[in-house]
Design an enzyme around this catalytic site. Structure first.
Site, mmCIF file in Angstrom:
data_model
loop_
_atom_site.group_PDB
_atom_site.id
_atom_site.type_symbol
_atom_site.label_atom_id
_atom_site.label_comp_id
_atom_site.label_asym_id
_atom_site.label_seq_id
_atom_site.Cartn_x
_atom_site.Cartn_y
_atom_site.Cartn_z
ATOM 1 N N LYS A 103 0.860 -1.190 0.000
ATOM 2 C CA LYS A 103 0.000 0.000 0.000
ATOM 3 C C LYS A 103 0.881 1.219 0.000
ATOM 4 O O LYS A 103 1.998 1.205 0.534
ATOM 5 C CB LYS A 103 -0.889 0.026 1.245
ATOM 6 C CG LYS A 103 -2.134 0.834 1.079
ATOM 7 C CD LYS A 103 -3.171 0.043 0.300
ATOM 8 C CE LYS A 103 -4.497 0.721 0.226
ATOM 9 N NZ LYS A 103 -5.543 -0.172 -0.267
ATOM 10 N N GLY A 215 -20.682 6.353 3.725
ATOM 11 C CA GLY A 215 -19.685 6.609 2.668
ATOM 12 C C GLY A 215 -20.352 6.495 1.307
ATOM 13 O O GLY A 215 -21.030 5.495 1.020
ATOM 14 N N GLY A 217 -18.615 7.357 -1.755
ATOM 15 C CA GLY A 217 -17.558 7.615 -2.727
ATOM 16 C C GLY A 217 -17.532 6.482 -3.728
ATOM 17 O O GLY A 217 -18.571 5.873 -4.034
ATOM 18 N N ASN A 218 -16.349 6.154 -4.216
ATOM 19 C CA ASN A 218 -16.242 5.111 -5.224
ATOM 20 C C ASN A 218 -16.951 3.828 -4.763
ATOM 21 O O ASN A 218 -17.811 3.294 -5.454
ATOM 22 C CB ASN A 218 -14.745 4.859 -5.511
ATOM 23 C CG ASN A 218 -14.529 3.717 -6.475
ATOM 24 O OD1 ASN A 218 -14.811 2.566 -6.138
ATOM 25 N ND2 ASN A 218 -14.082 4.007 -7.673
ATOM 26 N N GLY A 220 -18.902 3.030 -1.848
ATOM 27 C CA GLY A 220 -20.268 3.106 -1.330
ATOM 28 C C GLY A 220 -21.285 3.401 -2.417
ATOM 29 O O GLY A 220 -22.359 2.806 -2.470
HETATM 30 P P1 NAD Z 1 -13.581 7.708 -1.764
HETATM 31 O O1 NAD Z 1 -12.649 8.782 -1.395
HETATM 32 O O2 NAD Z 1 -14.061 7.585 -3.169
HETATM 33 O O3 NAD Z 1 -14.916 7.814 -0.856
HETATM 34 C C1 NAD Z 1 -14.921 7.914 0.532
HETATM 35 C C2 NAD Z 1 -16.323 8.327 0.951
HETATM 36 O O4 NAD Z 1 -16.396 8.340 2.358
HETATM 37 C C3 NAD Z 1 -16.738 9.724 0.485
HETATM 38 O O5 NAD Z 1 -18.101 9.688 0.092
HETATM 39 C C4 NAD Z 1 -16.619 10.574 1.740
HETATM 40 O O6 NAD Z 1 -17.515 11.673 1.743
HETATM 41 C C5 NAD Z 1 -17.032 9.528 2.763
HETATM 42 N N1 NAD Z 1 -16.639 9.848 4.123
HETATM 43 C C6 NAD Z 1 -15.439 10.253 4.596
HETATM 44 N N2 NAD Z 1 -15.517 10.448 5.927
HETATM 45 C C7 NAD Z 1 -16.788 10.148 6.280
HETATM 46 C C8 NAD Z 1 -17.496 10.158 7.477
HETATM 47 N N3 NAD Z 1 -16.916 10.491 8.626
HETATM 48 N N4 NAD Z 1 -18.805 9.792 7.467
HETATM 49 C C9 NAD Z 1 -19.418 9.432 6.316
HETATM 50 N N5 NAD Z 1 -18.789 9.395 5.149
HETATM 51 C C10 NAD Z 1 -17.501 9.757 5.132
HETATM 52 O O7 NAD Z 1 -12.913 6.358 -1.247
HETATM 53 P P2 NAD Z 1 -13.265 4.869 -1.680
HETATM 54 O O8 NAD Z 1 -12.373 4.468 -2.794
HETATM 55 O O9 NAD Z 1 -14.747 4.742 -1.830
HETATM 56 O O10 NAD Z 1 -12.768 4.056 -0.402
HETATM 57 C C11 NAD Z 1 -13.590 3.886 0.752
HETATM 58 C C12 NAD Z 1 -13.014 2.759 1.596
HETATM 59 O O11 NAD Z 1 -12.973 1.562 0.824
HETATM 60 C C13 NAD Z 1 -11.579 2.958 2.109
HETATM 61 O O12 NAD Z 1 -11.467 2.315 3.358
HETATM 62 C C14 NAD Z 1 -10.737 2.208 1.082
HETATM 63 O O13 NAD Z 1 -9.493 1.804 1.595
HETATM 64 C C15 NAD Z 1 -11.645 1.032 0.832
HETATM 65 N N6 NAD Z 1 -11.395 0.330 -0.416
HETATM 66 C C16 NAD Z 1 -11.456 0.985 -1.617
HETATM 67 C C17 NAD Z 1 -11.256 0.273 -2.781
HETATM 68 C C18 NAD Z 1 -11.413 0.902 -4.137
HETATM 69 O O14 NAD Z 1 -11.405 0.171 -5.129
HETATM 70 N N7 NAD Z 1 -11.601 2.209 -4.245
HETATM 71 C C19 NAD Z 1 -10.960 -1.111 -2.724
HETATM 72 C C20 NAD Z 1 -10.913 -1.726 -1.483
HETATM 73 C C21 NAD Z 1 -11.142 -0.997 -0.328
#
Ligand code: NAD
Length: 415
Positions: A103, A215, A217-218, A220
């Site tokens: 990572k 959440g 983002g990507n 959720g």
């Molecule tokens: P992202 O930045 O696209 O989205 C994160 C989301 O979380 C945003 O909507 C943000 O507004 C929200 N958020 C942040 N703090 C918050 C809070 N206190 N309360 C509510 N919402 C909150 O990130 P992502 O890529 O969606 O990643 C989210 C999680 O999934 C992380 O833990 C990441 O490590 C994990 N993850 C991501 C991937 C991937 O393919 N992107 C793969 C495996 C795991």
């Protein structure tokens, strides 16, 4: 040692004890094989030269090259990156794809950067790490706040430094430069396949599964979209982002919530919904709670108030160790992150194969393969759960560490 790292080590030791893993394998798994820290000087738009700190932790490569995302976040530090690298080793082993775990990250608040500054930081990161990565060595991908565009800049920088096209050096790229259309939604999509398999195996099955997602983002957002189109028995009644949470007991029409967020920048104040606090979201009386934001969102205080029967961990490490003790005592099923969010790395693996072979895959082929890998992993974990009479997380760890330990034993421990 940070709380996140303590969590990761606790999970490792508990599973290692159940299978009586040898001491030297535990010690190797407790420590990343390699960590790199460096500074990235950037000429900012206002003419200042600013230094940003970059990190990469490479945890274990007994089963194949290191693999793991790069995040841009103001709280990134070496401890966080080490924990996330450890989880990547576990994740790639759980889904049995030929990778280890790594990572990376940069300590920066991307909201304060222009596009040009983001590009310079991304390219500077690659120059700092170039000797430690590559298609056969360590293949980075997107994570929190990093996008396909950022992967395109990084792949381009790496290719320029190598003097040849290197499409398999990064995954999560835009489709026009060797990415796969299925990569961006893959983590959320994979989470939906895993949840669906869990639900099919539940006895008795409920008529309806109400869902609250933290959440948007990507991960959720795509999860919400896929579940929305799956339809019954699923109904999404709450979602949140960093600005707040919304609730509607009759369920949301998710594409409209997505448009509302695109128009206003947040999910808050969506029509036909009640704004609620994040604490209220975690306490909702729903069937499934889906943390999809950041680590340690479910603290022990929140765990005491959880009413959901099941937690699907789409974020990495969203349940704090003390919270997990409370949840397990209250008979909450936790579908662990190393399975629930493994869809992203699995499709990254397909992208890497394509980048190396020049082959073309269509979406239905990718989806069939993704689903079959996740369903098989779910069932492997269920079998171990029954054999050891344990919870799903420990079973997933047993599966992962047995595979890694066996690979280390076969290869020898000294490389
Ligand atoms: P992202 O930045 O696209 O989205 C994160 C989301 O979380 C945003 O909507 C943000 O507004 C929200 N958020 C942040 N703090 C918050 C809070 N206190 N309360 C509510 N919402 C909150 O990130 P992502 O890529 O969606 O990643 C989210 C999680 O999934 C992380 O833990 C990441 O490590 C994990 N993850 C991501 C991937 C991937 O393919 N992107 C793969 C495996 C795991």
């Amino acid at each position: 040692m940070s709380q996140v790292y303590r969590n990761a080590m606790k999970q490792l030791r508990e599973a290692a004890e159940l299978i009586q893993l040898d001491k030297h394998s535990i010690e190797i798994l407790e420590n990343p094989k390699n960590t790199v820290e460096f500074n990235i000087p950037v000429n900012m738009d206002n003419g200042d030269i600013k230094l940003f700190r970059g990190y990469r932790a490479q945890h274990n490569d007994a089963r194949g090259p290191y693999k793991g995302g790069i995040r841009f976040h103001q709280n990134v530090d070496i401890d966080e990156v080490r924990s996330l690298a450890f989880w990547m080793s576990m994740k790639t082993a759980v889904v049995d794809i030929p990778y280890g775990g790594a990572k990376g990250g940069i300590t920066v608040d991307p909201k304060k950067l222009s596009t040009k500054e983001k590009e310079k930081i991304a390219r500077g990161y690659v120059r700092g790490i170039k000797d430690n990565i590559g298609p056969d060595r360590d293949i980075p991908a997107p994570d929190v706040n990093t996008t396909p565009q950022i992967m395109a800049w990084m792949m381009d920088e790496y290719s320029q430094l190598s003097g040849k096209h290197e499409p398999a050096s990064f995954t999560g790229k835009p489709v026009e430069v060797g990415g796969m259309g299925d990569r961006e939604p893959a983590t959320g999509q994979g989470g939906a396949y895993v949840l669906d398999e869990y639900v099919k195996n539940q006895k008795p099955q409920k008529k309806e599964y109400t869902i609250a997602i933290q959440g948007f983002g990507n991960v959720g957002r795509f999860f919400a979209e896929v579940i929305h189109y799956m339809g019954a028995p699923y109904k999404i009644v709450a979602v949140s982002d960093s600005s707040g949470a919304i609730y509607n007991k009759d369920g949301f029409d998710i594409p409209f919530v997505i448009s509302h967020k695109q128009e206003t920048g947040s999910v808050k104040n969506y029509k036909d919904s009640k704004n609620i606090s994040e604490d209220e979201l975690f306490a909702l009386d729903v069937a499934v709670l889906v943390p999809a934001a950041l680590e340690n969102s479910i603290t022990s205080e929140r765990a005491k108030k959880v009413n959901a029967g099941t937690i699907l961990e789409l974020a990495n490490g969203p349940v704090a160790a003390e919270a997990e003790v409370i949840l397990l005592k209250n008979k909450v099923d936790i579908i662990p992150d190393i399975l629930a969010n493994a869809g992203g790395v699995t499709v990254s693996y397909f992208e890497w194969i394509r980048g190396r072979s020049g082959d073309q895959w269509d979406s239905s082929f990718t989806q069939d393969k993704l689903k079959s890998i996740l369903v098989k992993s779910f069932n492997d974990i269920s079998d171990i759960q029954k054999e050891y009479k344990t919870d799903m997380r420990k079973a997933a760890y047993i599966l992962a560490i047995s595979r890694i330990a066996r690979a280390m034993e076969l290869r020898g421990y000294e490389n």
